[in-house]
Design a protein around this motif. Structure first.
Motif, PDB file in Angstrom:
ATOM      1  N   ASP A  24      11.328  -4.796 -11.235  1.00 29.41           N
ATOM      2  CA  ASP A  24      11.516  -4.314  -9.860  1.00 29.41           C
ATOM      3  C   ASP A  24      11.380  -2.800  -9.783  1.00 29.41           C
ATOM      4  OD1 ASP A  24      11.875  -6.860  -8.928  1.00 29.41           O
ATOM      5  OD2 ASP A  24      14.077  -6.794  -9.052  1.00 29.41           O
ATOM      6  N   ASP A  25      11.970  -2.103 -10.765  1.00 32.88           N
ATOM      7  CA  ASP A  25      11.880  -0.638 -10.758  1.00 32.88           C
ATOM      8  C   ASP A  25      10.434  -0.177 -10.874  1.00 32.88           C
ATOM      9  OD1 ASP A  25      14.590  -0.388 -10.482  1.00 32.88           O
ATOM     10  OD2 ASP A  25      14.990  -0.063 -12.621  1.00 32.88           O
ATOM     11  N   LEU A  26       9.675  -0.873 -11.717  1.00 34.72           N
ATOM     12  CA  LEU A  26       8.265  -0.498 -11.886  1.00 34.72           C
ATOM     13  C   LEU A  26       7.483  -0.679 -10.592  1.00 34.72           C
ATOM     14  CD1 LEU A  26       7.296  -1.881 -15.411  1.00 34.72           C
ATOM     15  CD2 LEU A  26       7.307   0.497 -14.681  1.00 34.72           C
ATOM     16  N   LEU A  27       7.704  -1.817  -9.927  1.00 39.71           N
ATOM     17  CA  LEU A  27       6.952  -2.095  -8.708  1.00 39.71           C
ATOM     18  C   LEU A  27       7.272  -1.102  -7.598  1.00 39.71           C
ATOM     19  CD1 LEU A  27       7.156  -6.001  -8.581  1.00 39.71           C
ATOM     20  CD2 LEU A  27       5.296  -4.573  -9.436  1.00 39.71           C
ATOM     21  N   LEU A  28       8.467  -0.508  -7.642  1.00 38.31           N
ATOM     22  CA  LEU A  28       8.858   0.455  -6.619  1.00 38.31           C
ATOM     23  C   LEU A  28       8.541   1.894  -7.011  1.00 38.31           C
ATOM     24  CD1 LEU A  28      12.334  -1.052  -5.630  1.00 38.31           C
ATOM     25  CD2 LEU A  28      10.195  -1.168  -4.318  1.00 38.31           C
ATOM     26  N   SER A  29       8.075   2.105  -8.235  1.00 37.58           N
ATOM     27  CA  SER A  29       7.814   3.463  -8.715  1.00 37.58           C
ATOM     28  C   SER A  29       6.541   4.024  -8.079  1.00 37.58           C
ATOM     29  CB  SER A  29       7.687   3.473 -10.232  1.00 37.58           C
ATOM     30  OG  SER A  29       6.522   2.748 -10.632  1.00 37.58           O
ATOM     31  N   PRO A  30       6.457   5.376  -7.958  1.00 41.69           N
ATOM     32  CA  PRO A  30       5.277   6.005  -7.338  1.00 41.69           C
ATOM     33  C   PRO A  30       3.969   5.651  -8.052  1.00 41.69           C
ATOM     34  CG  PRO A  30       7.070   7.584  -7.557  1.00 41.69           C
ATOM     35  CD  PRO A  30       7.502   6.364  -8.308  1.00 41.69           C
ATOM     36  N   GLY A  31       4.019   5.500  -9.367  1.00 45.59           N
ATOM     37  CA  GLY A  31       2.803   5.194 -10.115  1.00 45.59           C
ATOM     38  C   GLY A  31       2.188   3.856  -9.766  1.00 45.59           C
ATOM     39  N   PHE A  32       3.001   2.938  -9.240  1.00 47.75           N
ATOM     40  CA  PHE A  32       2.513   1.604  -8.908  1.00 47.75           C
ATOM     41  C   PHE A  32       2.118   1.464  -7.439  1.00 47.75           C
ATOM     42  CE2 PHE A  32       3.869   0.493 -13.010  1.00 47.75           C
ATOM     43  CZ  PHE A  32       3.451  -0.790 -13.305  1.00 47.75           C
ATOM     44  N   SER A  33       2.374   2.498  -6.633  1.00 47.20           N
ATOM     45  CA  SER A  33       2.129   2.381  -5.197  1.00 47.20           C
ATOM     46  C   SER A  33       0.667   2.080  -4.886  1.00 47.20           C
ATOM     47  CB  SER A  33       2.571   3.654  -4.483  1.00 47.20           C
ATOM     48  OG  SER A  33       1.856   4.785  -4.982  1.00 47.20           O
ATOM     49  N   ALA A  34      -0.246   2.740  -5.590  1.00 43.33           N
ATOM     50  CA  ALA A  34      -1.680   2.524  -5.331  1.00 43.33           C
ATOM     51  C   ALA A  34      -2.088   1.104  -5.690  1.00 43.33           C
ATOM     52  CB  ALA A  34      -2.508   3.533  -6.124  1.00 43.33           C
ATOM     53  N   ILE A  35      -1.530   0.580  -6.796  1.00 43.56           N
ATOM     54  CA  ILE A  35      -1.872  -0.778  -7.219  1.00 43.56           C
ATOM     55  C   ILE A  35      -1.350  -1.804  -6.223  1.00 43.56           C
ATOM     56  CG2 ILE A  35      -1.678  -2.483  -9.076  1.00 43.56           C
ATOM     57  CD1 ILE A  35      -1.200  -0.197 -11.014  1.00 43.56           C
ATOM     58  N   VAL A  36      -0.111  -1.622  -5.780  1.00 47.41           N
ATOM     59  CA  VAL A  36       0.518  -2.576  -4.865  1.00 47.41           C
ATOM     60  C   VAL A  36      -0.205  -2.616  -3.525  1.00 47.41           C
ATOM     61  CG1 VAL A  36       2.637  -3.093  -3.590  1.00 47.41           C
ATOM     62  CG2 VAL A  36       2.767  -2.369  -5.973  1.00 47.41           C
ATOM     63  N   GLN A  37      -0.781  -1.487  -3.117  1.00 50.34           N
ATOM     64  CA  GLN A  37      -1.492  -1.437  -1.843  1.00 50.34           C
ATOM     65  C   GLN A  37      -2.818  -2.193  -1.891  1.00 50.34           C
ATOM     66  OE1 GLN A  37      -1.905   2.673  -0.728  1.00 50.34           O
ATOM     67  NE2 GLN A  37       0.317   3.030  -0.623  1.00 50.34           N
ATOM     68  N   VAL A  38      -3.395  -2.274  -3.055  1.00 49.00           N
ATOM     69  CA  VAL A  38      -4.725  -2.902  -3.196  1.00 49.00           C
ATOM     70  C   VAL A  38      -4.628  -4.359  -3.598  1.00 49.00           C
ATOM     71  CG1 VAL A  38      -6.904  -2.835  -4.477  1.00 49.00           C
ATOM     72  CG2 VAL A  38      -5.808  -0.702  -3.748  1.00 49.00           C
ATOM     73  N   GLU A  39      -3.717  -4.676  -4.532  1.00 44.55           N
ATOM     74  CA  GLU A  39      -3.612  -6.029  -5.075  1.00 44.55           C
ATOM     75  C   GLU A  39      -2.448  -6.787  -4.451  1.00 44.55           C
ATOM     76  OE1 GLU A  39      -5.918  -7.088  -6.978  1.00 44.55           O
ATOM     77  OE2 GLU A  39      -6.867  -5.190  -7.573  1.00 44.55           O
ATOM     78  N   SER A  40      -2.511  -8.108  -4.524  1.00 51.58           N
ATOM     79  CA  SER A  40      -1.423  -8.929  -3.998  1.00 51.58           C
ATOM     80  C   SER A  40      -0.179  -8.772  -4.865  1.00 51.58           C
ATOM     81  CB  SER A  40      -1.837 -10.399  -3.957  1.00 51.58           C
ATOM     82  OG  SER A  40      -1.933 -10.922  -5.274  1.00 51.58           O
ATOM     83  N   HIS A  41       0.982  -9.052  -4.263  1.00 54.53           N
ATOM     84  CA  HIS A  41       2.250  -8.926  -4.989  1.00 54.53           C
ATOM     85  C   HIS A  41       2.262  -9.815  -6.231  1.00 54.53           C
ATOM     86  CE1 HIS A  41       6.561  -8.303  -5.577  1.00 54.53           C
ATOM     87  NE2 HIS A  41       6.682  -9.627  -5.732  1.00 54.53           N
ATOM     88  N   GLY A  42       1.815 -11.051  -6.084  1.00 57.30           N
ATOM     89  CA  GLY A  42       1.820 -11.980  -7.218  1.00 57.30           C
ATOM     90  C   GLY A  42       0.926 -11.506  -8.348  1.00 57.30           C
TER      91      GLY A  42
END
Length: 490
Positions: A24-42
Motif C-alpha cells: 500500500d505504501d508503495l502504491l501511494l508513493s510519488p514514484g508510483f504515481s506515473a505508473i498508477v495513472q497509466v496502468e490499471s490497479h490490478g
C-alpha cells in the motif's frame, strides 16, 4: 551466501527485511504515481508483488547489503514498470538467428517468403473459400488449394509435359507435419499388415519419435531386413509375403553412415514393388525440390526423384527445404490417396486456412522463380557474408568488446544433409568482463533476442542466417547490450 533456511534466524537479514515497504505504501508513493495513472490497479498490484517477491528472495540468498538494498528500493518504480512491460510482451517472439543453422528446429525452421506472408494476412483478415467450390457453390476439399500447384511444380521440374496425366494419376493430402503424414499413411494402408524396412533406416527423429514406435502405433507390423550398414534388394524381395502391405523407404535425415555400406537405389525398390504389386512408400522428409549438388550435398534425395521414378507414395515436410509453413505433404497414386482421405484420423491431422495460404504462395513462388528465403540463405556466397561480418565487427569493436570476422561452417539443419557444411563467416565476440555464456545470455535478453553460439572462448554470430537488412539493427542491438552490461558491471 546465506541460505533461505537461515533467513529467519539471521538478525542482519531481519534488519534488511524491515526496510521493505508495504504494498500500500508503495502504491501511494510519488514514484508510483506515473505508473498508477497509466496502468490499471490490478496490473500494478500484480507487478509490484512479483518484484517484492524477487527482492525478498535476494535478501534470503544473501545478495544484499544495506547499501545495495537501499539502491534497489530506490529503483523499485523502474523495476515494476519493467515487470509490467515484460508481462505485456508476447511469449512467441521474432528472434535474430545468428547460429548459422539454416533450418533450426528450435527457431521455427524455414522463414516464409513475402508472398506467403501477404497471402496469410489476406486470408486471415476475412472469410475464404477454404472448403467451397466457387464454381458450383458446393462443398469442396481444402487440399485443392495446394494439390494442383504441387503436381504442376513436380511435373515442370521433372520435364514431364503431360501435366494433365499427372493430375489424373496423382493426388495430394496435406497434414500438420511429416510425422503425421507418415503415421496417417501407415494407418490407412498397412494396418494389420507387415511393412518392410531396412534396419539401417529405423531412425529416431527429433523429440524421441522412432520409426518402430510410429509403425506399432499405426497398427502396422514391422518387418526388418538387412543390417545397419548393408541392406540389399534380395533382402526386401525375400521378406515379401501375403502379409506385406508396404515397402517403406526412410530418409536417413539426421545422420550418415559411411564406409562398408550398401543400399538399394530407390529405382530398384520401385521396380521391385511393381513386380510384386506392393506399394512403395518413400518418407523423403525434406521437401527438397532442386538438387543441392552445387553445395556439396548431391546425395540428398529430392521430391523430384521420387516423382520421376513413379514412387507410389511420398511424404515430405513443408517447412524444410521447400521453404514453406510447417505441414506434411503426401503425394501419391490416386487410389492410395483416396484410401488415406477416408481415414477418420485425417480430420485430426488436417491443417488450417493460414497453412494453406502460406503453402499455396510458396508453391507459386517456386513456379514463378520468386525469391524464397531458405534458397537465398543456402546460396549466399561466403565472400558476401565475410564482408558483412567485417562491417558489423568494425562497428561494434570497442575497449570492452573485441569483435572480428572469422571463417566458420554453416549447417543446413532440420534433419537435412547432416554431412553437408557451407563455407561462411561469423562475427566473433569476446567481452572484457563477461564469460561467453554470460554474453550469450545478454544477447538473448535483447529485443529482438539475438541467438548465437559459443565456440571455445568466443560468441559466434554467423550472418548466413541473418537477413542482410538486419545488419544495421544487429549493430544497434550489440551496442545496446554493451551499454547494459557496462551499467551492471561497474
Amino acid at each position: 551466501m546465506k541460505s533461505s533456511e537461515n533467513a529467519t534466524t539471521d538478525p542482519g537479514l531481519h534488519s534488511l527485511y524491515r526496510l521493505l515497504p508495504s504494498l500500500d505504501d508503495l502504491l501511494l508513493s510519488p514514484g508510483f504515481s506515473a505508473i498508477v495513472q497509466v496502468e490499471s490497479h490490478g496490473t500494478v498490484v500484480r507487478a509490484t508483488r512479483a518484484v517484492l517477491v524477487c527482492v525478498r528472495q535476494e535478501i534470503a540468498e544473501g545478495k544484499h547489503t544495506l547499501a545495495s538494498l537501499n539502491h534497489c528500493l530506490a529503483e523499485l518504480p523502474l523495476a515494476v514498470a519493467g515487470e509490467i512491460d515484460q508481462n505485456k510482451r508476447y511469449s512467441l517472439r521474432r528472434v535474430i538467428n545468428a547460429t548459422g543453422v539454416i533450418l533450426h528446429t528450435n527457431l521455427g525452421r524455414a522463414p516464409l517468403s513475402v508472398s506467403a506472408l501477404e497471402h496469410m494476412v489476406e486470408i486471415a483478415t476475412g472469410y475464404s473459400n477454404l472448403e467451397l467450390d466457387l464454381e458450383t457453390g458446393e462443398r469442396s476439399r481444402r487440399d485443392v488449394h495446394a494439390e494442383k500447384l504441387l503436381l504442376q511444380l513436380l511435373s515442370i521440374k521433372t520435364r514431364n509435359n503431360d501435366e494433365a496425366s499427372a493430375a489424373s494419376t496423382r493426388a495430394v493430402v496435406v497434414v500438420n507435419n511429416c510425422a503425421a503424414a507418415t503415421f496417417l499413411a501407415l494407418s490407412s494402408l498397412a494396418e494389420g499388415a507387415e511393412v518392410i524396412v531396412s534396419r539401417g533406416e529405423l531412425v529416431e527423429i527429433g523429440g524421441g519419435f522412432r520409426i518402430p514406435e510410429i509403425l506399432a502405433t499405426s497398427g502396422a507390423r514391422l518387418r526388418e531386413v538387412g543390417t545397419t550398414n548393408r541392406t540389399r534388394l534380395p533382402d526386401y524381395e525375400n521378406a515379401i509375403s501375403a502379409d506385406t502391405g508396404l515397402i517403406l523407404r526412410v530418409h536417413q535425415s539426421n545422420f550418415s553412415i559411411e564406409g562398408f555400406t550398401e543400399r538399394p537405389t530407390l529405382q530398384d525398390l520401385v521396380a521391385l514393388g511393381k513386380r510384386k504389386n506392393i506399394p512403395v512408400f518413400n518418407d523423403q522428409g525434406t521437401g527438397l525440390v532442386s538438387s543441392l549438388e552445387d553445395l556439396g550435398a548431391g546425395e540428398e534425395p529430392t521430391l523430384l526423384d521420387s516423382f520421376r521414378l513413379g514412387v507410389d507414395l511420398v511424404a515430405a515436410s513443408g517447412d524444410k527445404l521447400l521453404g514453406g509453413p510447417q505441414c506434411g505433404l503426401l503425394v501419391g497414386r490416386v487410389d492410395l490417396i483416396d484410401r488415406i482421405r477416408k481415414n477418420p484420423l485425417l480430420r485430426a491431422f488436417r491443417v488450417d486456412k493460414l497453412t494453406y495460404a502460406a503453402l499455396e504462395a510458396t508453391l507459386m513462388d517456386h513456379l514463378s522463380e520468386k525469391p524464397i528465403p531458405i534458397v537465398s540463405m543456402l546460396h549466399t556466397s561466403a565472400l558476401e557474408i565475410l564482408r558483412r561480418c567485417e562491417w558489423v565487427a568494425g562497428e561494434v569493436c570497442s575497449r570492452d568488446l573485441f569483435a572480428e570476422a572469422v571463417p566458420v561452417l554453416s549447417l543446413i539443419g532440420g534433419g537435412t544433409a547432416p554431412a553437408a557444411r557451407l563455407q561462411s563467416s561469423a562475427v566473433s565476440l569476446r567481452h572484457a568482463m563477461l564469460q561467453p555464456q554470460a554474453l550469450l545470455r545478454a544477447l538473448r535478453r535483447l529485443d529482438p533476442p539475438v541467438i548465437g553460439r559459443v565456440y571455445e572462448d568466443s560468441v559466434l554470430l554467423d550472418l548466413r542466417t541473418v537477413e542482410p537488412e538486419f545488419d544495421v539493427k544487429l549493430v544497434s542491438l550489440l551496442q545496446t547490450a554493451l551499454t547494459s552490461v557496462a551499467k551492471s558491471c561497474p
